[in-house]
Design an enzyme around this catalytic site. Structure first.
Site, mmCIF file in Angstrom:
data_model
loop_
_atom_site.group_PDB
_atom_site.id
_atom_site.type_symbol
_atom_site.label_atom_id
_atom_site.label_comp_id
_atom_site.label_asym_id
_atom_site.label_seq_id
_atom_site.Cartn_x
_atom_site.Cartn_y
_atom_site.Cartn_z
ATOM 1 N N LYS A 79 0.850 -1.205 0.000
ATOM 2 C CA LYS A 79 0.000 0.000 0.000
ATOM 3 C C LYS A 79 0.876 1.241 0.000
ATOM 4 C CE LYS A 79 -3.796 2.162 2.582
ATOM 5 N NZ LYS A 79 -4.711 2.032 3.734
ATOM 6 N N SER A 148 -9.436 2.187 2.463
ATOM 7 C CA SER A 148 -8.456 2.935 1.707
ATOM 8 C C SER A 148 -7.481 2.061 0.926
ATOM 9 C CB SER A 148 -7.663 3.823 2.666
ATOM 10 O OG SER A 148 -6.968 3.046 3.619
ATOM 11 N N SER A 172 -10.204 0.017 6.587
ATOM 12 C CA SER A 172 -9.472 0.057 5.318
ATOM 13 C C SER A 172 -8.787 -1.227 4.878
ATOM 14 C CB SER A 172 -8.430 1.169 5.365
ATOM 15 O OG SER A 172 -9.048 2.417 5.378
#
Lengths: 437, 69
Positions: A79, A148, A172
């Site tokens: 990420k 996210s 997320s």
């Protein structure tokens, strides 16, 4: 033997150890798949083909010299709020496009040491908050992959990589897993050092993992947690497993989601598990409110200086949330933190009577691209630092993934994966989306 | 702002809106209306549940200091 893009992480390791595939061959196949599909899906912020192939060649050399590493040749998407040395950590924020990380985050160092190959950085919503990422859902390009950790979950769903790193401060890790139809695991708070990870809220930030198989989750979680390889799940029987189904979450869900998760509980009962219905010891709207106040205050504190400097570069949702959060009185924030401790104590008692709580991961199927979805159901485990996993247990009438969330006792990280494996053995899990190849 | 179980969501919203107007101006305060309403609702929910003076201290991680007996 399956095509390298079909391999799970565990299968990859087994084949690399056995000399049946080369790490370079696996990585090349995955990079080809990324090239073929990322124009549509947009999972990657930075794809590091050169770095990945160099790492793969080195791992092949080590293999030839007799090394057998626990994640030997497993590709990983990271990420894009987590530092990878030599690559930018953009975090969806234009002023950070040239912000090149000088060293790896602690978890990236651990992955490399275990033999994993970093394929690149996966798109995130800006600073892991609420403005949607450019990523699209591999099951339907007009639907949201959530957020996210949008790129991480989408990359695993699209079989661009068998393993990805995400983070969770509200929902997320779990919500993108649910929308994209993969497994998402948010271990207990503090499971792994967050050094090298951009913060959003210090006391809520967790690192999490995405895979397509429970065995892979156990392999990655166990290896990164320091277990001695081989990391395998103990054998177990679902009839010896106790679950608490939380009806208030079914009542707050769309009917199709509620029916699906109630059906999962029924099938576990039929298989001999003990499933009782019980409400949380604290009303959930209060739990959520406590999370929201801590989130608002900490994120405003984290971003205060950066927001002043780069205000025009912030996404509208995050900017509004930070401006509002700045106004929160300290007395309310501290009161919320007192309640957090009280609720955590109540929940630890509640969880001592069970192996896992069952609830939907999200109240709906994947929403449209303008939103990242309903984060409420994921905040229970985030607020209290409890391990939680999302399992892709079905498909909606629209052909979109539906997911079941399990939350376990605080100290039972690997135990929860064992329970997850038992659930998947009984109810099954969905496959991968058809990308037309 | 008072941390008072009798302080209602509308009381809290009025104070937040006034604070936003002082800090950001009327136009920006109006743009934040939805966020402020959400915060006011959350604050009212948390504020209505009082704790004893000597009850739990603030936590930073969700990990309880002691277990339920």
């Amino acid at each position: 033997m399956s095509h390298p893009t079909m391999l799970t992480a565990s299968e990859t390791v087994r084949l690399v150890h056995g000399g049946e595939v080369s790490v370079t061959g696996v990585v090349r196949s995955l990079l080809d798949r990324c090239q073929a599909h990322d124009g549509a899906i947009q999972a990657w912020a930075t794809l590091d083909a050169e770095g990945a192939l160099a790492a793969a060649a080195e791992l092949d050399r080590l293999r030839a010299n007799g090394a057998r590493l626990p994640l030997h040749g497993v590709a990983v998407a990271v990420k894009d709020i987590i530092d990878v040395a030599g690559l930018p950590t953009i975090a969806g924020f234009a002023p950070f496009r040239e912000r090149i990380a000088r060293r790896d985050a602690a978890i990236v160092s651990a992955l490399r040491a275990a033999g994993a190959v970093i394929l690149g950085k996966a798109h995130t919503t800006q600073f892991a908050a609420g403005d949607p990422a450019p990523t699209r859902n591999p099951w339907n390009l007009e639907r949201s992959p959530a957020g996210s950790s949008a790129g991480s979950a989408a990359a695993v769903a699209a079989r661009m990589t068998p393993l990805a790193l995400g983070t969770q401060t509200a929902g997320s890790v779990l919500r993108p897993a649910a929308f994209c139809g993969v497994l998402g695991y948010k271990p207990a708070y503090g499971w792994f050092d967050v050094d090298g990870v951009l913060p959003l809220c210090w006391s809520l930030d967790h690192i999490g993992l995405y895979t397509r198989a429970v065995e892979d989750m156990a392999l990655a979680y166990g290896t990164l947690g320091g277990s001695t390889p081989p990391v395998t799940l103990p054998s177990g029987d679902v009839s010896a497993t106790r679950f608490i189904l939380l009806p208030e979450f079914l009542e707050m869900s769309d009917s199709e989601v509620a029916e699906h998760v109630a059906g999962v509980a029924d099938r576990l009962r039929e298989a001999g598990a003990t499933v009782v219905e019980r409400r949380l010891p604290e009303p959930f709207d209060h739990v959520f409110a406590v999370h929201q106040l801590i989130f608002a205050a900490e994120s405003a504190a984290v971003h205060g200086a950066n927001l002043s400097r780069y205000r025009e570069h912030y996404g509208p949702r995050l900017r509004d949330a930070l401006d509002a959060g700045t106004l929160l009185p300290a007395s309310y924030v501290l009161h919320a933190r007192r309640h957090r401790r009280r609720i955590a104590r109540l929940m630890d008692g509640f969880l001592s009577e069970t192996d896992a709580l069952i609830l939907p991961t999200v109240s709906t199927e994947a929403c449209d691209l303008s939103e990242t979805g309903d984060r409420r159901f994921q905040t229970l485990a985030t607020l209290l630092g409890l391990p939680a996993i999302s399992l892709p247990t079905g498909l909606s009438r629209n052909g979109l993934p539906l997911a079941t969330q399990l939350i376990g006792p605080r100290e039972g990280g690997m135990r929860l994966l064992d329970v997850a494996r038992r659930v998947v053995d009984v109810v099954g899990q969905i496959g991968s989306p058809d990308l037309g190849d | 702002m008072r941390l008072d179980p009798n302080y209602t969501e509308s009381n809290i919203f009025a104070e937040l809106a006034a604070s936003a107007e002082r800090q950001y101006g009327a136009e920006r305060a109006e743009a934040l209306r939805g966020n402020l309403q959400h915060l006011a609702r959350m604050m009212a929910l948390v504020g209505e549940r009082q704790l004893e003076l000597d009850a739990d201290a603030p936590d930073t991680s969700g990990i309880p200091e002691r277990s339920e007996p």
